[in-house]
Design a protein around this motif. Structure first.
Motif, PDB file in Angstrom:
ATOM      1  N   ASN A  99       0.414 -24.997   8.933  1.00 40.05           N
ATOM      2  CA  ASN A  99       0.840 -23.610   9.142  1.00 40.05           C
ATOM      3  C   ASN A  99       2.064 -23.599  10.036  1.00 40.05           C
ATOM      4  O   ASN A  99       2.184 -24.407  10.966  1.00 40.05           O
ATOM      5  CB  ASN A  99      -0.278 -22.784   9.806  1.00 40.05           C
ATOM      6  N   THR A 100       2.975 -22.688   9.754  1.00 37.22           N
ATOM      7  CA  THR A 100       4.166 -22.511  10.582  1.00 37.22           C
ATOM      8  C   THR A 100       4.213 -21.079  11.100  1.00 37.22           C
ATOM      9  O   THR A 100       4.062 -20.127  10.326  1.00 37.22           O
ATOM     10  CB  THR A 100       5.449 -22.818   9.788  1.00 37.22           C
ATOM     11  N   PHE A 101       4.401 -20.942  12.401  1.00 41.18           N
ATOM     12  CA  PHE A 101       4.458 -19.628  13.040  1.00 41.18           C
ATOM     13  C   PHE A 101       5.849 -19.444  13.647  1.00 41.18           C
ATOM     14  O   PHE A 101       6.355 -20.332  14.344  1.00 41.18           O
ATOM     15  CB  PHE A 101       3.401 -19.505  14.142  1.00 41.18           C
ATOM     16  N   THR A 102       6.457 -18.305  13.399  1.00 42.48           N
ATOM     17  CA  THR A 102       7.777 -18.022  13.971  1.00 42.48           C
ATOM     18  C   THR A 102       7.842 -16.577  14.457  1.00 42.48           C
ATOM     19  O   THR A 102       7.143 -15.700  13.928  1.00 42.48           O
ATOM     20  CB  THR A 102       8.912 -18.245  12.947  1.00 42.48           C
ATOM     21  N   GLU A 103       8.673 -16.354  15.460  1.00 43.55           N
ATOM     22  CA  GLU A 103       8.968 -15.019  15.949  1.00 43.55           C
ATOM     23  C   GLU A 103      10.464 -14.959  16.220  1.00 43.55           C
ATOM     24  O   GLU A 103      11.026 -15.818  16.905  1.00 43.55           O
ATOM     25  CB  GLU A 103       8.177 -14.705  17.218  1.00 43.55           C
ATOM     26  N   ALA A 162       6.417 -22.798  15.724  1.00 44.06           N
ATOM     27  CA  ALA A 162       5.301 -23.707  15.942  1.00 44.06           C
ATOM     28  C   ALA A 162       4.766 -24.199  14.601  1.00 44.06           C
ATOM     29  O   ALA A 162       4.531 -23.411  13.692  1.00 44.06           O
ATOM     30  CB  ALA A 162       4.186 -23.009  16.727  1.00 44.06           C
ATOM     31  N   ASP A 163       4.581 -25.494  14.502  1.00 39.53           N
ATOM     32  CA  ASP A 163       4.024 -26.120  13.306  1.00 39.53           C
ATOM     33  C   ASP A 163       2.665 -26.706  13.657  1.00 39.53           C
ATOM     34  O   ASP A 163       2.556 -27.528  14.575  1.00 39.53           O
ATOM     35  CB  ASP A 163       4.948 -27.230  12.788  1.00 39.53           C
ATOM     36  N   ALA A 164       1.642 -26.294  12.905  1.00 37.53           N
ATOM     37  CA  ALA A 164       0.274 -26.752  13.159  1.00 37.53           C
ATOM     38  C   ALA A 164      -0.218 -27.585  11.984  1.00 37.53           C
ATOM     39  O   ALA A 164       0.021 -27.260  10.826  1.00 37.53           O
ATOM     40  CB  ALA A 164      -0.654 -25.561  13.383  1.00 37.53           C
ATOM     41  N   ARG A 165      -0.912 -28.673  12.305  1.00 37.74           N
ATOM     42  CA  ARG A 165      -1.586 -29.508  11.306  1.00 37.74           C
ATOM     43  C   ARG A 165      -3.014 -29.732  11.783  1.00 37.74           C
ATOM     44  O   ARG A 165      -3.227 -30.231  12.889  1.00 37.74           O
ATOM     45  CB  ARG A 165      -0.884 -30.865  11.153  1.00 37.74           C
ATOM     46  N   ASP A 213       3.132 -28.715  17.124  1.00 39.01           N
ATOM     47  CA  ASP A 213       4.509 -28.955  17.562  1.00 39.01           C
ATOM     48  C   ASP A 213       5.176 -27.608  17.831  1.00 39.01           C
ATOM     49  O   ASP A 213       5.282 -26.778  16.922  1.00 39.01           O
ATOM     50  CB  ASP A 213       5.292 -29.705  16.490  1.00 39.01           C
ATOM     51  N   ILE A 214       5.637 -27.400  19.058  1.00 42.42           N
ATOM     52  CA  ILE A 214       6.163 -26.101  19.475  1.00 42.42           C
ATOM     53  C   ILE A 214       7.608 -26.230  19.941  1.00 42.42           C
ATOM     54  O   ILE A 214       7.960 -27.151  20.689  1.00 42.42           O
ATOM     55  CB  ILE A 214       5.303 -25.514  20.610  1.00 42.42           C
ATOM     56  N   HIS A 215       8.445 -25.292  19.492  1.00 46.29           N
ATOM     57  CA  HIS A 215       9.834 -25.190  19.930  1.00 46.29           C
ATOM     58  C   HIS A 215      10.067 -23.755  20.410  1.00 46.29           C
ATOM     59  O   HIS A 215       9.691 -22.799  19.724  1.00 46.29           O
ATOM     60  CB  HIS A 215      10.787 -25.529  18.781  1.00 46.29           C
TER      61      HIS A 215
END
Length: 353
Positions: free
Chosen positions: A145-149, A181-184, A228-230
């Motif tokens: 899953n990828t989360f962005t704002e 943020a990329d979640a695995r 993984d968070i940026h």
């Protein structure tokens, strides 16, 4: 002799890996209840190890190795004890009708003297096995899953709240978004919410598992949980991070972090801080963990340490008493950082770079 980070955590991970392998291969026949009840021995062993290390006694090498084996074995036993209870209850429901079968033949057909009924039971067993294999396959599938704002140019401050269980958590290079943020994960899913204060318009980002009480079967070695968070490097950040077991690689050197609360259980944490704010407040609250903090040399750093069973490496700091340490030239520094550390059975190291 000082306990080295690589020694303790290398043996820790090796022991845990061997236990996983032995469990999956069916080599373990252990009374987990008796093993877990011996946990106070860990406190005694940790106390002896701390005394020996403080005195520079070479026997501390032996107690370090013993701790690195005993801690993962006890944690593994605790979770498997509950797993075995659930599993045994399941088998009792299926095998209850076999208790009166004294001839040693476990077939349902002999009990009912009906070959057709026996065939039906075998078909049901096959259906059950296929269903179980399907569910196991689904639970082992890695979900991404990828989360962005989107970053708003008017955003000068932001809040990050991150929570997670066992796994690996990484914060690294900045992004043009407010957050990416990329979640695995193989178990459960994450969710992200963003709430903006009506008056200040400061966004609060909350990133956490949807099911915070997700059950993890330690018999399955295919478990993965990685985040993984940026972040955007323009706002001033306030962070509240709560992790379970595993690894945290948090490179915050590119971010202006004025406040960080970091809690963790049995974890290996590597935290790198920057010099982007005039005053930074860092609070570390950990259990059985190894923590390494990297601090810029141009920042005056004061450390307040609590916790009796800690081994600290603060070579570049001056002990001013009361569990407090300061870096050289602290009073004259234009930028300052306060690190408050509270640890259980832990290793705490601060490096100035």
């Amino acid at each position: 002799m000082q306990r080295r980070n690589g020694l303790f955590w290398g043996i820790f991970l090796l022991t845990l890996g061997v236990l996983f392998l032995a469990r999956r291969a069916g080599w373990l026949d252990v009374d987990w209840h008796s093993l877990v009840n011996l946990w106070p021995v860990l406190l005694i062993l940790a106390g002896v190890n701390l005394i020996l290390e403080r005195r520079g006694n070479p026997i501390a090498f032996v107690t370090t190795v013993m701790l690195a084996v005993a801690i993962p074995a006890t944690l593994f036993g605790f979770f498997n004890r509950h797993h075995d209870r659930d599993r045994d209850g399941f088998h009792m429901r299926w095998n209850h009708d076999d208790d009166d079968d004294d001839n040693g033949d476990n077939s349902y057909g002999d009990r009912n003297d009906n070959d057709d009924d026996n065939g039906d039971e075998e078909d049901n067993d096959d259906d059950y096995q296929h269903e179980r294999e399907r569910r196991n396959a689904e639970s082992g599938r890695v979900q991404t899953n990828t989360f962005t704002e989107t970053m708003d140019a008017s955003t000068h401050e932001a809040v990050l709240k991150l929570s997670g269980g066992a796994g690996r958590f990484i914060i690294s290079n900045p992004t043009s978004e407010l957050i990416k943020a990329d979640a695995r994960q193989t178990v459960g899913m994450y969710s992200m919410s963003v709430d903006r204060d009506p008056a200040t318009h400061i966004p609060t980002i909350e990133l956490k598992p949807k099911d915070e009480h997700q059950h993890i079967d330690l018999k399955d070695g295919d478990f993965e949980n990685r985040m993984d968070i940026h972040l955007n490097d323009k706002p001033i950040w306030t962070m509240d991070v709560a992790l379970g077991a595993g690894q945290g690689d948090l490179d915050l050197s590119a971010y202006a972090v004025k406040s960080l609360k970091l809690g963790a259980g049995a974890a290996d944490l590597d935290l790198k801080l920057g010099a982007k704010v005039d005053q930074a407040d860092i609070k570390l609250d950990v259990g059985a963990a190894s923590v390494t903090v990297h601090v810029p040399k141009e920042v005056g750093c004061r450390i307040k340490k609590d916790g009796a069973l800690n081994v600290e490496q603060l070579d570049d700091f001056t002990n001013v008493g009361g569990g407090e340490y300061v870096s050289p030239g602290y009073d004259a520094s234009s930028k300052k950082m306060l690190i408050r550390f509270d640890g259980g059975i832990s290793r705490f190291k601060v490096v100035r770079y």
